[in-house]
Scaffold this active site. Structure first.
Site, PDB file in Angstrom:
ATOM      1  N   ARG A 232      13.408  25.805 -13.461  1.00 45.43           N
ATOM      2  CA  ARG A 232      13.387  24.687 -13.896  1.00 45.43           C
ATOM      3  C   ARG A 232      14.148  23.488 -13.015  1.00 45.43           C
ATOM      4  NH1 ARG A 232      15.910  29.213 -16.815  1.00 45.43           N
ATOM      5  NH2 ARG A 232      15.228  29.280 -18.651  1.00 45.43           N
TER       6      ARG A 232
ATOM      7  N   LYS B 200       9.261   9.575 -10.554  1.00 52.40           N
ATOM      8  CA  LYS B 200       8.623   9.983 -12.021  1.00 52.40           C
ATOM      9  C   LYS B 200       7.785  11.192 -11.654  1.00 52.40           C
ATOM     10  CE  LYS B 200       8.242   5.385 -14.537  1.00 52.40           C
ATOM     11  NZ  LYS B 200       7.588   4.250 -14.788  1.00 52.40           N
TER      12      LYS B 200
ATOM     13  N   GLU C 245      -0.227  -3.634  -4.601  1.00 54.23           N
ATOM     14  CA  GLU C 245       0.482  -3.398  -6.059  1.00 54.23           C
ATOM     15  C   GLU C 245       1.904  -3.727  -4.707  1.00 54.23           C
ATOM     16  OE1 GLU C 245       1.687  -1.279  -8.784  1.00 54.23           O
ATOM     17  OE2 GLU C 245       0.189   0.195  -8.299  1.00 54.23           O
TER      18      GLU C 245
ATOM     19  N   LYS D 180      11.617  -1.196  -3.863  1.00 53.80           N
ATOM     20  CA  LYS D 180      11.490   0.027  -5.165  1.00 53.80           C
ATOM     21  C   LYS D 180      12.878   0.814  -5.193  1.00 53.80           C
ATOM     22  CE  LYS D 180       9.222   3.103  -7.665  1.00 53.80           C
ATOM     23  NZ  LYS D 180       7.622   3.823  -8.154  1.00 53.80           N
TER      24      LYS D 180
ATOM     25  N   GLU E 115      14.323   4.138 -16.273  1.00 52.47           N
ATOM     26  CA  GLU E 115      13.846   3.311 -16.610  1.00 52.47           C
ATOM     27  C   GLU E 115      14.139   3.106 -18.315  1.00 52.47           C
ATOM     28  OE1 GLU E 115       9.107   3.283 -16.207  1.00 52.47           O
ATOM     29  OE2 GLU E 115       8.947   1.710 -17.873  1.00 52.47           O
TER      30      GLU E 115
ATOM     31  N   ARG F 276      13.353  -1.154 -14.332  1.00 58.16           N
ATOM     32  CA  ARG F 276      12.927  -1.110 -13.940  1.00 58.16           C
ATOM     33  C   ARG F 276      10.959  -1.123 -14.286  1.00 58.16           C
ATOM     34  NH1 ARG F 276      12.587   5.270 -12.090  1.00 58.16           N
ATOM     35  NH2 ARG F 276      10.319   5.077 -11.047  1.00 58.16           N
TER      36      ARG F 276
ATOM     37  N   ASN G 171       6.173  -2.887 -13.616  1.00 62.34           N
ATOM     38  CA  ASN G 171       4.833  -2.773 -14.844  1.00 62.34           C
ATOM     39  C   ASN G 171       4.316  -3.737 -14.477  1.00 62.34           C
ATOM     40  OD1 ASN G 171       5.282  -0.036 -14.705  1.00 62.34           O
ATOM     41  ND2 ASN G 171       6.800  -0.562 -16.691  1.00 62.34           N
TER      42      ASN G 171
ATOM     43  N   HIS H 226       0.698  -4.244 -15.563  1.00 62.77           N
ATOM     44  CA  HIS H 226       0.740  -3.260 -16.348  1.00 62.77           C
ATOM     45  C   HIS H 226      -0.027  -2.498 -16.815  1.00 62.77           C
ATOM     46  CE1 HIS H 226       0.730  -2.228 -11.405  1.00 62.77           C
ATOM     47  NE2 HIS H 226       1.423  -0.897 -11.910  1.00 62.77           N
TER      48      HIS H 226
ATOM     49  N   HIS I  16      -3.670  -1.595 -18.070  1.00 64.55           N
ATOM     50  CA  HIS I  16      -3.555   0.671 -18.299  1.00 64.55           C
ATOM     51  C   HIS I  16      -4.726  -0.423 -19.656  1.00 64.55           C
ATOM     52  CE1 HIS I  16       0.318   1.312 -16.738  1.00 64.55           C
ATOM     53  NE2 HIS I  16      -0.228   1.679 -16.297  1.00 64.55           N
TER      54      HIS I  16
ATOM     55  N   HIS J 134      -7.047   2.237  -9.829  1.00 60.15           N
ATOM     56  CA  HIS J 134      -5.689   1.706 -10.500  1.00 60.15           C
ATOM     57  C   HIS J 134      -5.221   0.218  -9.755  1.00 60.15           C
ATOM     58  CE1 HIS J 134      -1.638   1.688 -12.074  1.00 60.15           C
ATOM     59  NE2 HIS J 134      -0.853   1.214 -10.882  1.00 60.15           N
TER      60      HIS J 134
HETATM   61  N1  LIG Z   1       4.970   9.115  -9.832  1.00 60.13           N
HETATM   62  C1  LIG Z   1       4.316   7.487  -9.963  1.00 60.13           C
HETATM   63  O1  LIG Z   1       5.879   5.942 -10.157  1.00 60.13           O
HETATM   64  C2  LIG Z   1       3.318   6.697  -9.478  1.00 60.13           C
HETATM   65  C3  LIG Z   1       3.351   5.071  -9.606  1.00 60.13           C
HETATM   66  C4  LIG Z   1       1.898   4.853  -8.920  1.00 60.13           C
HETATM   67  C5  LIG Z   1       0.888   4.983  -9.248  1.00 60.13           C
HETATM   68  N2  LIG Z   1       0.532   7.222  -9.548  1.00 60.13           N
HETATM   69  C6  LIG Z   1      -0.011   7.646  -9.223  1.00 60.13           C
HETATM   70  O2  LIG Z   1      -1.062   7.716  -8.390  1.00 60.13           O
HETATM   71  C7  LIG Z   1      -1.982   8.241  -8.696  1.00 60.13           C
HETATM   72  C8  LIG Z   1      -3.345   7.590  -7.466  1.00 60.13           C
HETATM   73  O3  LIG Z   1      -2.930   7.425  -6.380  1.00 60.13           O
HETATM   74  P1  LIG Z   1      -3.302   7.243  -5.341  1.00 60.13           P
HETATM   75  O4  LIG Z   1      -4.137   5.582  -5.422  1.00 60.13           O
HETATM   76  O5  LIG Z   1      -2.503   7.897  -3.704  1.00 60.13           O
HETATM   77  O6  LIG Z   1      -4.934   8.054  -5.837  1.00 60.13           O
HETATM   78  P2  LIG Z   1      -5.234   9.494  -4.994  1.00 60.13           P
HETATM   79  O7  LIG Z   1      -4.426  10.554  -4.746  1.00 60.13           O
HETATM   80  O8  LIG Z   1      -6.291   9.747  -6.168  1.00 60.13           O
HETATM   81  O9  LIG Z   1      -5.458   9.283  -3.123  1.00 60.13           O
HETATM   82  C9  LIG Z   1      -6.785   8.394  -3.446  1.00 60.13           C
HETATM   83  C10 LIG Z   1      -8.033   8.799  -2.055  1.00 60.13           C
HETATM   84  O10 LIG Z   1      -7.393   8.843  -0.333  1.00 60.13           O
HETATM   85  C11 LIG Z   1      -8.194  10.833  -0.353  1.00 60.13           C
HETATM   86  N3  LIG Z   1      -6.726  10.483   0.577  1.00 60.13           N
HETATM   87  C12 LIG Z   1      -5.649  10.521   0.504  1.00 60.13           C
HETATM   88  N4  LIG Z   1      -4.780   9.613   1.825  1.00 60.13           N
HETATM   89  C13 LIG Z   1      -5.771   9.789   2.635  1.00 60.13           C
HETATM   90  C14 LIG Z   1      -5.561   9.692   4.601  1.00 60.13           C
HETATM   91  N5  LIG Z   1      -4.643   9.554   4.521  1.00 60.13           N
HETATM   92  N6  LIG Z   1      -6.550   9.066   4.619  1.00 60.13           N
HETATM   93  C15 LIG Z   1      -7.982   9.774   4.430  1.00 60.13           C
HETATM   94  N7  LIG Z   1      -8.324  10.139   3.145  1.00 60.13           N
HETATM   95  C16 LIG Z   1      -7.311   9.993   1.907  1.00 60.13           C
HETATM   96  C17 LIG Z   1      -7.572  11.308  -1.385  1.00 60.13           C
HETATM   97  O11 LIG Z   1      -8.288  12.694  -1.042  1.00 60.13           O
HETATM   98  C18 LIG Z   1      -8.175  10.535  -2.740  1.00 60.13           C
HETATM   99  O12 LIG Z   1      -9.543  10.696  -2.697  1.00 60.13           O
HETATM  100  C19 LIG Z   1      -2.358   8.042 -10.145  1.00 60.13           C
HETATM  101  O13 LIG Z   1      -2.507   9.598 -10.784  1.00 60.13           O
HETATM  102  C20 LIG Z   1      -1.066   7.174 -11.052  1.00 60.13           C
HETATM  103  O14 LIG Z   1      -1.017   7.378 -11.909  1.00 60.13           O
HETATM  104  C21 LIG Z   1       2.221   7.511 -10.193  1.00 60.13           C
HETATM  105 ZN   LIG Z   2       0.624   0.900 -10.559  1.00 57.58          ZN
END
Ligand SMILES: NC(=O)c1ccc[n+]([C@@H]2O[C@H](COP(=O)([O-])OP(=O)(O)OC[C@H]3O[C@@H](n4cnc5c(N)ncnc54)[C@H](O)[C@@H]3O)[C@@H](O)[C@H]2O)c1
Ligand SMILES: [Zn+2]
Length: 358
Positions: free
Chosen positions: A122, A144, A186, A228, A238, A243, A247, A250, A254, A267
């Site tokens: 939990r 999130k 972003e 942010k 949200e 918030r 988006n 987005h 999406h 993304h």
């Molecule tokens: N929670 C939220 O508010 C929120 C907001 C935006 C996006 N997201 C989520 O985030 C995800 C995307 O995140 P992302 O773009 O970071 O992708 P990711 O976590 O897949 O990382 C991208 C790639 O970079 C590599 N990597 C990470 N750090 C590195 C470094 N310092 N050096 C070399 N390689 C490195 C990873 O292994 C991966 O292959 C999605 O699932 C999306 O839904 C969440």
């Molecule tokens: Zn985004």
């Protein structure tokens, strides 16, 4: 000196620490923010050899008990299967009041590890150590967390605030070029939706941005986190629409991701195209002038992002938008600009205008 950004959420308040070489100070940060003596580091197979092992041995040298768990790199790890495996692993490792989950990686690791923290027993405290630009400016802040279902992204999750966010800008040096550019989408978004002077700062520092200049990155990441944080403080879950401004771009993004099966675009790449679409939609409604559209496009393109809409089926895109979890009773919501630094939620857009933009 690192920069500190406070996220003020009453009892759930926390600090974001932004600087260089910080992961070596993680021990202090973990003790202070999460009162931890046992760290369960969750990372991915790319980040583990780069930073994970060294990070874990640093913590051990400081007297922490430290375990490290790793998932394959990439979006498919945000799944029920990997969440289940992690629940079992965490259970096997044994937790007490002083155990903390540490998410060391990009947004995938942050969302997944945060979800494990939110659900295991939990709720366990967790700390974010984001290693991609996208995770540093966006996903690690705001609480999130979640995983994907096979049919829909981010559908199972929670609001679970971290106990702290530690941003070490040094890790960005190893980030692949495409991932870095995707994160910049972003960054530009924050300027458009909330901060015209920040947008102008970005326009004036394009060479620094493109060569990942540490001083510029520190300014940029700190400003994005601050923006942010202020949004999340006003609308943590949200509910009020505040918030929702995050988006921007987005709804289109999406739809592009859904129609292309999440394989073709990162993304952030889809966000850049989505922002260009949103700007053109706003222009077609007479909300902004063409110079707004142009200025946004130029900045995105100068930091290496494509803004042209790919050739995709209009009908499929519109369908995807209507099924978006943010649509209400089939009415698609858009975040549209009024001027640089200011956007609003608009829900009664003529579908014909949307079609034209596509
Ligand atoms: N929670 C939220 O508010 C929120 C907001 C935006 C996006 N997201 C989520 O985030 C995800 C995307 O995140 P992302 O773009 O970071 O992708 P990711 O976590 O897949 O990382 C991208 C790639 O970079 C590599 N990597 C990470 N750090 C590195 C470094 N310092 N050096 C070399 N390689 C490195 C990873 O292994 C991966 O292959 C999605 O699932 C999306 O839904 C969440
Ligand atoms: Zn985004």
């Amino acid at each position: 000196m690192p920069t500190t950004v406070r996220v003020a959420l009453g009892q759930r308040s926390y600090d974001i620490l932004i600087g260089r070489g910080l992961r070596r100070a993680a021990g202090d940060f973990l003790r202070q923010s999460a009162e931890a003596s046992h760290a369960i580091v969750v990372t991915d197979d790319n980040v583990r050899p780069l930073y994970g092992e060294a990070f874990a041995s640093d913590l051990r040298a400081l007297g922490f008990r430290c375990d490290i768990l790793s998932v394959p790199a990439g979006e498919p790890s945000k799944s029920i299967k990997h969440a289940e495996a992690l629940w079992h692993d965490v259970s096997r490792l044994g937790c007490d009041r002083r155990s903390t989950i540490v998410a060391l990686g990009g947004g995938v690791v942050g969302d997944l590890a945060g979800f494990i923290a939110a659900t295991f027993m939990r709720g366990l405290p967790f700390v974010q150590i984001p290693t991609t630009l996208l995770a540093q400016v966006d996903s690690s802040v705001g609480g999130k967390v979640g995983i994907n279902l096979p049919a829909a992204k981010n559908t199972v999750g929670a609001f679970w605030q971290p106990a702290g966010v530690l941003i070490d800008l040094d890790v960005l040096t190893t980030l692949p070029e495409r991932e870095y550019r995707a994160g910049l989408a972003e960054v530009v978004k924050y300027g458009v939706i909330l901060d015209a002077p920040f947008f102008a700062y970005l326009e004036q520092h394009i060479p620094e941005i493109n060569r990942r200049d540490p001083a510029a990155l520190e300014q940029i990441v700190a400003r994005c986190c601050e923006l942010k944080a202020r949004v999340v403080e006003q609308d943590e879950r949200e509910l009020t629409g505040v918030r929702a401004v995050l988006n921007y771009g987005h709804t289109f993004c999406h739809a592009i991701e859904t129609v292309t099966g999440y394989g073709q675009f990162l993304h952030g790449e889809a966000v850049a195209i989505g922002m260009a679409c949103a700007a053109r939609l706003a222009e077609s409604m007479g909300r902004v002038k063409s110079d707004f559209v142009l200025r946004q496009r130029e900045l995105l393109e100068k930091v290496g992002l494509t803004t042209a809409m790919p050739r995709l089926d209009e009908g499929q895109l519109l369908d995807a938008m209507r099924r978006d979890k943010k649509a209400e009773r089939g009415k698609i919501k858009f975040i549209l600009p009024m001027r640089l630094g200011c956007v609003e939620v608009v829900s009664d857009v003529d579908p014909e205008l949307v079609r034209k933009v596509l």
